[in-house]
Write a protein that holds these residues in place. Structure first.
Motif, PDB file in Angstrom:
ATOM      1  N   THR A   1       0.754  -1.180   0.012  1.00 49.06           N
ATOM      2  CA  THR A   1      -0.022  -0.060   0.013  1.00 49.06           C
ATOM      3  C   THR A   1       0.962   1.371   0.023  1.00 49.06           C
ATOM      4  O   THR A   1       0.300   2.310  -0.266  1.00 49.06           O
ATOM      5  CB  THR A   1      -0.995  -0.129   1.205  1.00 49.06           C
ATOM      6  OG1 THR A   1      -0.123   0.200   2.416  1.00 49.06           O
ATOM      7  CG2 THR A   1      -1.850  -1.171   1.281  1.00 49.06           C
ATOM      8  N   GLY A   2       2.184   0.948   0.261  1.00 45.48           N
ATOM      9  CA  GLY A   2       3.001   2.350   0.385  1.00 45.48           C
ATOM     10  C   GLY A   2       3.117   3.030   1.746  1.00 45.48           C
ATOM     11  O   GLY A   2       3.756   3.899   1.947  1.00 45.48           O
ATOM     12  N   HIS A   3       2.111   2.389   2.605  1.00 52.93           N
ATOM     13  CA  HIS A   3       2.241   2.815   4.086  1.00 52.93           C
ATOM     14  C   HIS A   3       2.023   1.592   5.139  1.00 52.93           C
ATOM     15  O   HIS A   3       1.526   0.614   4.678  1.00 52.93           O
ATOM     16  CB  HIS A   3       1.447   3.803   4.420  1.00 52.93           C
ATOM     17  CG  HIS A   3      -0.113   3.600   4.298  1.00 52.93           C
ATOM     18  ND1 HIS A   3      -0.901   2.727   5.250  1.00 52.93           N
ATOM     19  CD2 HIS A   3      -0.687   3.583   3.172  1.00 52.93           C
ATOM     20  CE1 HIS A   3      -2.152   2.455   4.758  1.00 52.93           C
ATOM     21  NE2 HIS A   3      -2.246   2.944   3.381  1.00 52.93           N
ATOM     22  N   PRO A   4       2.650   1.601   6.307  1.00 48.47           N
ATOM     23  CA  PRO A   4       2.794   0.452   7.111  1.00 48.47           C
ATOM     24  C   PRO A   4       1.506   0.533   7.918  1.00 48.47           C
ATOM     25  O   PRO A   4       1.245  -0.536   8.629  1.00 48.47           O
ATOM     26  CB  PRO A   4       4.197   0.421   7.655  1.00 48.47           C
ATOM     27  CG  PRO A   4       4.196   1.997   7.981  1.00 48.47           C
ATOM     28  CD  PRO A   4       3.704   2.576   6.762  1.00 48.47           C
ATOM     29  N   GLU A   5       0.858   1.737   7.965  1.00 48.78           N
ATOM     30  CA  GLU A   5      -0.352   1.756   9.233  1.00 48.78           C
ATOM     31  C   GLU A   5      -1.347   0.943   8.849  1.00 48.78           C
ATOM     32  O   GLU A   5      -1.813   0.914   7.557  1.00 48.78           O
ATOM     33  CB  GLU A   5      -0.797   3.110   9.223  1.00 48.78           C
ATOM     34  CG  GLU A   5       0.340   4.246  10.074  1.00 48.78           C
ATOM     35  CD  GLU A   5       1.212   4.690   9.182  1.00 48.78           C
ATOM     36  OE1 GLU A   5       2.486   5.296   9.411  1.00 48.78           O
ATOM     37  OE2 GLU A   5       1.161   4.559   7.793  1.00 48.78           O
ATOM     38  N   HIS A   6      -2.065   0.236   9.642  1.00 46.48           N
ATOM     39  CA  HIS A   6      -3.115  -0.650   9.568  1.00 46.48           C
ATOM     40  C   HIS A   6      -3.796  -1.040  10.615  1.00 46.48           C
ATOM     41  O   HIS A   6      -3.523  -0.622  11.775  1.00 46.48           O
ATOM     42  CB  HIS A   6      -2.463  -2.204   8.843  1.00 46.48           C
ATOM     43  CG  HIS A   6      -1.593  -2.804  10.049  1.00 46.48           C
ATOM     44  ND1 HIS A   6      -0.191  -2.390  10.022  1.00 46.48           N
ATOM     45  CD2 HIS A   6      -2.006  -3.714  10.813  1.00 46.48           C
ATOM     46  CE1 HIS A   6       0.196  -3.235  11.188  1.00 46.48           C
ATOM     47  NE2 HIS A   6      -0.600  -3.737  11.611  1.00 46.48           N
ATOM     48  N   ASN A   7      -4.940  -1.564  10.738  1.00 41.32           N
ATOM     49  CA  ASN A   7      -5.864  -2.207  11.606  1.00 41.32           C
ATOM     50  C   ASN A   7      -5.309  -3.308  12.149  1.00 41.32           C
ATOM     51  O   ASN A   7      -5.438  -4.266  11.488  1.00 41.32           O
ATOM     52  CB  ASN A   7      -7.445  -2.182  11.311  1.00 41.32           C
ATOM     53  CG  ASN A   7      -8.347  -2.556  12.543  1.00 41.32           C
ATOM     54  OD1 ASN A   7      -7.836  -3.226  13.395  1.00 41.32           O
ATOM     55  ND2 ASN A   7      -9.417  -2.020  12.424  1.00 41.32           N
ATOM     56  N   MET A   8      -4.849  -3.542  13.361  1.00 45.18           N
ATOM     57  CA  MET A   8      -4.258  -4.627  13.795  1.00 45.18           C
ATOM     58  C   MET A   8      -5.133  -5.877  13.868  1.00 45.18           C
ATOM     59  O   MET A   8      -4.689  -7.044  13.990  1.00 45.18           O
ATOM     60  CB  MET A   8      -3.634  -4.380  15.236  1.00 45.18           C
ATOM     61  CG  MET A   8      -4.511  -4.187  16.438  1.00 45.18           C
ATOM     62  SD  MET A   8      -3.735  -3.910  17.919  1.00 45.18           S
ATOM     63  CE  MET A   8      -3.242  -5.305  18.227  1.00 45.18           C
ATOM     64  N   LEU A   9      -6.356  -5.647  13.823  1.00 45.17           N
ATOM     65  CA  LEU A   9      -7.581  -6.687  13.752  1.00 45.17           C
ATOM     66  C   LEU A   9      -7.759  -7.322  12.721  1.00 45.17           C
ATOM     67  O   LEU A   9      -8.318  -8.439  12.451  1.00 45.17           O
ATOM     68  CB  LEU A   9      -8.851  -6.200  14.437  1.00 45.17           C
ATOM     69  CG  LEU A   9      -8.790  -5.273  15.944  1.00 45.17           C
ATOM     70  CD1 LEU A   9     -10.051  -4.965  16.286  1.00 45.17           C
ATOM     71  CD2 LEU A   9      -8.193  -6.209  17.097  1.00 45.17           C
ATOM     72  N   LEU A  10      -7.186  -6.597  11.646  1.00 47.62           N
ATOM     73  CA  LEU A  10      -7.292  -7.094  10.039  1.00 47.62           C
ATOM     74  C   LEU A  10      -6.143  -7.980   9.507  1.00 47.62           C
ATOM     75  O   LEU A  10      -5.973  -8.113   8.306  1.00 47.62           O
ATOM     76  CB  LEU A  10      -7.879  -5.999   9.227  1.00 47.62           C
ATOM     77  CG  LEU A  10      -9.174  -5.309   9.694  1.00 47.62           C
ATOM     78  CD1 LEU A  10      -9.486  -4.307   8.808  1.00 47.62           C
ATOM     79  CD2 LEU A  10     -10.196  -6.420   9.924  1.00 47.62           C
ATOM     80  N   ARG A  11      -5.162  -8.216  10.512  1.00 48.28           N
ATOM     81  CA  ARG A  11      -4.028  -8.814  10.032  1.00 48.28           C
ATOM     82  C   ARG A  11      -4.043 -10.133   9.359  1.00 48.28           C
ATOM     83  O   ARG A  11      -5.003 -11.007   9.818  1.00 48.28           O
ATOM     84  CB  ARG A  11      -2.752  -8.897  11.159  1.00 48.28           C
ATOM     85  CG  ARG A  11      -2.310  -7.477  11.411  1.00 48.28           C
ATOM     86  CD  ARG A  11      -1.470  -7.765  12.704  1.00 48.28           C
ATOM     87  NE  ARG A  11      -0.874  -6.437  13.119  1.00 48.28           N
ATOM     88  CZ  ARG A  11      -0.380  -6.293  14.283  1.00 48.28           C
ATOM     89  NH1 ARG A  11      -0.510  -7.248  15.294  1.00 48.28           N
ATOM     90  NH2 ARG A  11       0.036  -5.075  14.748  1.00 48.28           N
ATOM     91  N   HIS A  12      -3.450 -10.550   8.380  1.00 44.48           N
ATOM     92  CA  HIS A  12      -3.470 -11.890   7.621  1.00 44.48           C
ATOM     93  C   HIS A  12      -2.102 -12.489   7.708  1.00 44.48           C
ATOM     94  O   HIS A  12      -1.384 -12.702   6.700  1.00 44.48           O
ATOM     95  CB  HIS A  12      -3.860 -11.819   6.368  1.00 44.48           C
ATOM     96  CG  HIS A  12      -4.170 -12.936   5.487  1.00 44.48           C
ATOM     97  ND1 HIS A  12      -5.139 -13.989   6.365  1.00 44.48           N
ATOM     98  CD2 HIS A  12      -4.009 -13.454   4.423  1.00 44.48           C
ATOM     99  CE1 HIS A  12      -5.275 -14.870   5.376  1.00 44.48           C
ATOM    100  NE2 HIS A  12      -4.655 -14.945   4.163  1.00 44.48           N
ATOM    101  N   ALA A  13      -1.820 -13.035   8.920  1.00 41.85           N
ATOM    102  CA  ALA A  13      -0.392 -13.624   9.131  1.00 41.85           C
ATOM    103  C   ALA A  13      -0.580 -14.750  10.461  1.00 41.85           C
ATOM    104  O   ALA A  13      -0.373 -14.487  11.529  1.00 41.85           O
ATOM    105  CB  ALA A  13       0.587 -12.769   9.562  1.00 41.85           C
ATOM    106  N   ALA A  14      -1.164 -15.846  10.283  1.00 40.93           N
ATOM    107  CA  ALA A  14      -1.314 -16.840  11.106  1.00 40.93           C
ATOM    108  C   ALA A  14      -0.125 -17.540  11.779  1.00 40.93           C
ATOM    109  O   ALA A  14       0.757 -17.407  10.948  1.00 40.93           O
ATOM    110  CB  ALA A  14      -2.374 -17.995  10.410  1.00 40.93           C
ATOM    111  N   LEU A  15      -0.269 -18.087  12.775  1.00 41.42           N
ATOM    112  CA  LEU A  15       0.641 -18.725  13.516  1.00 41.42           C
ATOM    113  C   LEU A  15       1.258 -19.806  12.296  1.00 41.42           C
ATOM    114  O   LEU A  15       0.721 -20.548  11.794  1.00 41.42           O
ATOM    115  CB  LEU A  15       0.465 -19.465  14.649  1.00 41.42           C
ATOM    116  CG  LEU A  15      -0.106 -18.609  16.029  1.00 41.42           C
ATOM    117  CD1 LEU A  15      -0.830 -19.271  17.103  1.00 41.42           C
ATOM    118  CD2 LEU A  15       1.344 -17.756  16.472  1.00 41.42           C
TER     119      LEU A  15
END
Length: 227
Positions: free
Chosen positions: A185-199
């Motif tokens: 996206t060009g920026h690192p800011e994001h909603n932490m509740l919407l991450r897609h990086a499972a264990l």
């Protein structure tokens, strides 16, 4: 044109019966399920001809990432020995050893040591919740911009060092997702509740080794069904 692929692996589940926000605290190791998750991902990487020839395995210095990386290395080295895996140029591959880099560490968090739940030391108290003012720009610790910057510096260095090859990097949810979000996206800011990086998931980013431009980003979750 040569390419460098960095496979970003999140560590497996952590043994944390007290539900502590452990962040960078020492002494938090993989649970038995976490070890099975790391093994599932290790077996996936070892069976894939595109990943079982990786040139190196890097890790955050924390116990949970080093343990995850160690299990993966064990599976890769086992596969190399049993199947006589060779490098793309036909040369024998040396056994992998773990390398550690501080830039891959978990995000700094002012809530470190708090418990998720109620009672003494719980996170969900008014004095703590006042810090959570903006999910997109953390007000409770290290900024996403700083996290992404240190991950970017590591990646830029390794793109050149391992030009034309692939490496595995074991890190944490926030660094992996902040870096990916920056690239996409060009920026690192994001909603932490919407991450897609499972264990124990694998986010694979391929870069043009000359320009450092992103060529592709893929994601797999080899441990999704581990009980």
């Amino acid at each position: 044109m040569s390419a460098t692929t960095i496979h970003l692996v999140r560590h497996g589940e952590v043994h944390n019966p007290e539900h502590v926000l452990y962040e960078r605290l020492p002494g938090f190791h993989l649970s038995e399920r976490g070890r099975r998750m790391a093994d599932a991902t290790g077996r996936y990487l070892a069976a894939n001809p595109q990943t079982n020839t990786v040139a190196a395995v890097w890790s955050s210095p924390l116990e949970r990432t080093r343990e995850t990386a160690g299990i993966i290395i064990g599976r890769l080295n086992e596969a190399r020995a049993e199947r006589a895996v060779v490098a793309p140029d036909g040369h024998p591959l040396p056994a992998l050893e773990l390398a550690v880099d501080e830039r891959l560490i978990e995000a700094g968090n002012d809530f470190r040591g708090k418990r998720i739940g109620h009672g003494e030391g719980a996170l969900w108290k008014p004095e703590n919740l006042r810090l959570v003012r903006n999910l997109y720009k953390p007000t409770w610790g290290e900024s996403y911009r700083h996290i992404a910057a240190r991950m970017s510096a590591f990646a830029s260095e390794k793109i050149d060092e391992y030009a034309g090859r692939q490496i595995i990097v074991v890190s944490h949810e926030s660094p992996i997702w902040s870096f990916r979000h920056l690239l996409e996206t060009g920026h690192p800011e994001h909603n932490m509740l919407l991450r897609h990086a499972a264990l124990a998931s694998v986010t694979s980013i391929t870069f043009d080794a000359d320009t450092h431009q992103v060529m592709s980003i893929t994601y797999v979750d080899p441990a999704a069904n581990v009980a």
